[in-house]
Design a protein around this motif. Structure first.
Motif, mmCIF file in Angstrom:
data_model
loop_
_atom_site.group_PDB
_atom_site.id
_atom_site.type_symbol
_atom_site.label_atom_id
_atom_site.label_comp_id
_atom_site.label_asym_id
_atom_site.label_seq_id
_atom_site.Cartn_x
_atom_site.Cartn_y
_atom_site.Cartn_z
ATOM 1 N N ASP A 250 0.831 -1.197 0.000
ATOM 2 C CA ASP A 250 0.000 0.000 0.000
ATOM 3 C C ASP A 250 0.866 1.247 0.000
ATOM 4 O O ASP A 250 0.578 2.231 -0.677
ATOM 5 C CB ASP A 250 -0.930 0.012 1.226
ATOM 6 N N GLU A 251 1.958 1.215 0.799
ATOM 7 C CA GLU A 251 2.845 2.366 0.872
ATOM 8 C C GLU A 251 3.514 2.626 -0.476
ATOM 9 O O GLU A 251 3.637 3.756 -0.931
ATOM 10 C CB GLU A 251 3.902 2.137 1.961
ATOM 11 N N ASN A 252 3.952 1.517 -1.129
ATOM 12 C CA ASN A 252 4.609 1.667 -2.411
ATOM 13 C C ASN A 252 3.646 2.175 -3.487
ATOM 14 O O ASN A 252 4.049 2.845 -4.432
ATOM 15 C CB ASN A 252 5.212 0.327 -2.860
ATOM 16 N N MET A 253 2.357 1.838 -3.351
ATOM 17 C CA MET A 253 1.377 2.265 -4.331
ATOM 18 C C MET A 253 1.036 3.739 -4.191
ATOM 19 O O MET A 253 0.463 4.332 -5.088
ATOM 20 C CB MET A 253 0.098 1.430 -4.170
ATOM 21 N N GLU A 254 1.386 4.343 -3.053
ATOM 22 C CA GLU A 254 1.092 5.764 -2.837
ATOM 23 C C GLU A 254 -0.391 6.047 -3.066
ATOM 24 O O GLU A 254 -0.768 6.978 -3.766
ATOM 25 C CB GLU A 254 1.939 6.625 -3.778
ATOM 26 N N LYS B 162 3.150 5.962 -8.464
ATOM 27 C CA LYS B 162 4.101 7.059 -8.578
ATOM 28 C C LYS B 162 4.613 7.115 -10.005
ATOM 29 O O LYS B 162 4.711 6.103 -10.682
ATOM 30 C CB LYS B 162 5.268 6.866 -7.608
ATOM 31 N N GLY B 163 4.972 8.322 -10.446
ATOM 32 C CA GLY B 163 5.497 8.486 -11.793
ATOM 33 C C GLY B 163 4.794 9.615 -12.505
ATOM 34 O O GLY B 163 4.214 10.510 -11.888
ATOM 35 N N GLU B 164 4.856 9.577 -13.828
ATOM 36 C CA GLU B 164 4.223 10.621 -14.628
ATOM 37 C C GLU B 164 2.713 10.618 -14.394
ATOM 38 O O GLU B 164 2.067 9.569 -14.462
ATOM 39 C CB GLU B 164 4.513 10.387 -16.108
ATOM 40 N N PRO B 165 2.103 11.778 -14.125
ATOM 41 C CA PRO B 165 0.667 11.830 -13.835
ATOM 42 C C PRO B 165 -0.188 11.430 -15.033
ATOM 43 O O PRO B 165 0.087 11.813 -16.173
ATOM 44 C CB PRO B 165 0.435 13.302 -13.468
ATOM 45 N N SER C 224 -0.814 2.227 -12.538
ATOM 46 C CA SER C 224 -0.272 2.697 -11.263
ATOM 47 C C SER C 224 1.062 2.036 -10.931
ATOM 48 O O SER C 224 1.746 2.446 -9.996
ATOM 49 C CB SER C 224 -1.275 2.452 -10.129
ATOM 50 N N LYS C 225 1.453 1.036 -11.715
ATOM 51 C CA LYS C 225 2.763 0.416 -11.525
ATOM 52 C C LYS C 225 3.889 1.388 -11.860
ATOM 53 O O LYS C 225 4.983 1.292 -11.304
ATOM 54 C CB LYS C 225 2.884 -0.832 -12.409
ATOM 55 N N ASP C 226 3.635 2.326 -12.788
ATOM 56 C CA ASP C 226 4.689 3.254 -13.184
ATOM 57 C C ASP C 226 4.186 4.665 -13.484
ATOM 58 O O ASP C 226 4.885 5.470 -14.080
ATOM 59 C CB ASP C 226 5.453 2.713 -14.405
ATOM 60 N N HIS C 227 2.941 4.956 -13.093
ATOM 61 C CA HIS C 227 2.383 6.296 -13.234
ATOM 62 C C HIS C 227 1.700 6.700 -11.927
ATOM 63 O O HIS C 227 1.336 5.842 -11.113
ATOM 64 C CB HIS C 227 1.324 6.353 -14.341
ATOM 65 N N GLN D 266 -12.505 -4.643 -23.469
ATOM 66 C CA GLN D 266 -11.251 -5.345 -23.741
ATOM 67 C C GLN D 266 -10.108 -4.585 -23.061
ATOM 68 O O GLN D 266 -9.296 -3.940 -23.736
ATOM 69 C CB GLN D 266 -11.009 -5.442 -25.251
ATOM 70 N N PRO D 267 -10.029 -4.627 -21.728
ATOM 71 C CA PRO D 267 -9.046 -3.800 -21.017
ATOM 72 C C PRO D 267 -7.600 -4.105 -21.393
ATOM 73 O O PRO D 267 -6.786 -3.188 -21.501
ATOM 74 C CB PRO D 267 -9.327 -4.105 -19.539
ATOM 75 N N ALA D 268 -7.269 -5.366 -21.606
ATOM 76 C CA ALA D 268 -5.884 -5.710 -21.931
ATOM 77 C C ALA D 268 -5.466 -5.086 -23.256
ATOM 78 O O ALA D 268 -4.358 -4.526 -23.380
ATOM 79 C CB ALA D 268 -5.711 -7.224 -21.972
ATOM 80 N N GLU D 269 -6.345 -5.162 -24.252
ATOM 81 C CA GLU D 269 -6.030 -4.602 -25.572
ATOM 82 C C GLU D 269 -5.946 -3.085 -25.514
ATOM 83 O O GLU D 269 -5.036 -2.467 -26.088
ATOM 84 C CB GLU D 269 -7.091 -5.032 -26.584
ATOM 85 N N VAL D 270 -6.887 -2.469 -24.808
ATOM 86 C CA VAL D 270 -6.872 -1.012 -24.667
ATOM 87 C C VAL D 270 -5.635 -0.564 -23.903
ATOM 88 O O VAL D 270 -4.958 0.405 -24.282
ATOM 89 C CB VAL D 270 -8.160 -0.528 -23.975
ATOM 90 N N ASN D 271 -5.307 -1.251 -22.819
ATOM 91 C CA ASN D 271 -4.134 -0.876 -22.021
ATOM 92 C C ASN D 271 -2.852 -0.982 -22.834
ATOM 93 O O ASN D 271 -1.931 -0.167 -22.681
ATOM 94 C CB ASN D 271 -4.034 -1.752 -20.774
ATOM 95 N N LYS D 272 -2.774 -1.977 -23.699
ATOM 96 C CA LYS D 272 -1.590 -2.138 -24.545
ATOM 97 C C LYS D 272 -1.422 -0.941 -25.470
ATOM 98 O O LYS D 272 -0.310 -0.409 -25.637
ATOM 99 C CB LYS D 272 -1.707 -3.429 -25.355
ATOM 100 N N LEU D 273 -2.522 -0.485 -26.059
ATOM 101 C CA LEU D 273 -2.476 0.691 -26.935
ATOM 102 C C LEU D 273 -2.123 1.953 -26.153
ATOM 103 O O LEU D 273 -1.326 2.782 -26.611
ATOM 104 C CB LEU D 273 -3.813 0.867 -27.647
ATOM 105 N N LEU D 274 -2.703 2.081 -24.977
ATOM 106 C CA LEU D 274 -2.413 3.251 -24.141
ATOM 107 C C LEU D 274 -0.937 3.281 -23.743
ATOM 108 O O LEU D 274 -0.290 4.338 -23.813
ATOM 109 C CB LEU D 274 -3.285 3.233 -22.879
ATOM 110 N N ARG D 275 -0.432 2.156 -23.341
ATOM 111 C CA ARG D 275 0.973 2.112 -22.881
ATOM 112 C C ARG D 275 1.922 2.454 -24.026
ATOM 113 O O ARG D 275 2.894 3.182 -23.831
ATOM 114 C CB ARG D 275 1.276 0.735 -22.300
#
Length: 292
Positions: free
Chosen positions: A19-23, A43-46, A68-71, A279-288
């Motif tokens: 939880d602490e690491n997730m901020e 944490k990371g770019e907003p 949220s793993k890197d943003h 299709q969250p996985a497909e959308v997330n791939k495009l977003l990333r």
């Protein structure tokens, strides 16, 4: 100390560390007459996510878990939705977004909006381009487009049916009409909700309609309308829409691609309006790929 006790305490410690690491953070921010509910994670770019009409920030659950793993992911419940409370007939939705970011001391963010959230994203990016890194418009209409272009009258037939259901005080029927139109898509069955995402959309729409009855929605009307200023955008813009969405969404998405310099449009096969949940996985791939 017994072995199981040690395991329980260790699990609790690991959970606290995660939880602490997730901020993670949540709360409310006063914006005019509103008390706007927000959550942040990571944490990371907003990265700001703006939800669709009659929904709430919970619709971004899959995106929050991933990014949220890197943003630093920020979600808010827009006025008259979710846990946001209060009434203000003067402040525009784009300024609600600005005040939230100001309060969180976020100078610049990439903004992703879906449907109504995309309309607010457009206004925010047009008026505060210095606050925006990149823009993603999902299932997006364009405020003012219908004033300059002929629109198929069938496009708004669902809305008349929804209003009739509300006038008859049948919010369950109204929620079903909304869900079939915007979650199931153009070839939905009239008597069933076949998609997993549709059950969320139906329940959330029903709660929102019972609470607000389509009254006092976020004030999106700006002068000039987004149609007049959309070509001024100079940040990277990605446009996503489903091939099973309502015809007006495909029309405006194609127009946005032409009007915004350098914009990229992707039509997603087999999807309707709520593409981030379908299709969250497909959308997330495009977003990333777009955000990196």
């Amino acid at each position: 100390m017994k072995r199981w006790t040690i395991i329980v305490l260790l699990s609790f410690f690991i959970s606290c560390q995660q939880d602490e690491n997730m901020e993670q953070q949540s709360g409310t921010i006063p914006v005019g007459g509103y008390s706007v509910y927000y959550e942040t994670a990571g944490k990371g770019e907003p990265l700001l996510l703006l939800h669709a009409g009659l929904q709430n920030s919970a619709m971004w659950e899959d995106q929050v878990k991933d990014f949220s793993k890197d943003h630093q992911v920020i979600t808010i419940d827009l006025p008259f939705h979710g846990k946001t409370t209060g009434i203000d007939t003067t402040i525009l939705a784009k300024d609600v977004v600005k005040t939230v970011l100001d309060s969180l001391k976020i100078k610049k963010a990439s903004v992703v909006g879906l449907s109504m959230g995309a309309a607010i994203t457009q206004d925010f990016a047009i008026h505060y381009p210095q606050r925006v890194n990149k823009v993603v418009l999902m299932s997006s209409a364009l405020y003012g487009y219908e004033d300059a272009h002929p629109v198929d009258t069938s496009t708004f037939a669902w809305y008349r049916k929804l209003l009739a259901a509300l006038e008859g005080k049948d919010t369950a029927k109204a929620a079903l009409i909304f869900t079939q139109t915007w979650s199931e898509g153009i070839d939905s069955e009239s008597d069933s909700l076949t998609k997993q995402a549709s059950h969320y959309v139906y329940q959330t729409t029903l709660r929102t309609l019972r609470q607000h009855q389509l009254k006092n929605w976020p004030n999106l009307q700006d002068d000039p309308k987004a149609y007049a200023g959309i070509s001024t955008l100079r940040m990277p813009v990605l446009i996503l829409h489903g091939d099973r969405d309502q015809p007006i969404i495909a029309e405006t998405s194609q127009y946005l691609e032409k009007a915004i310099p350098g914009a990229k449009r992707i039509e997603m096969k087999g999807m309707a309006h709520m593409i981030n949940m379908e299709q969250p996985a497909e959308v997330n791939k495009l977003l990333r790929a777009f955000l990196k």
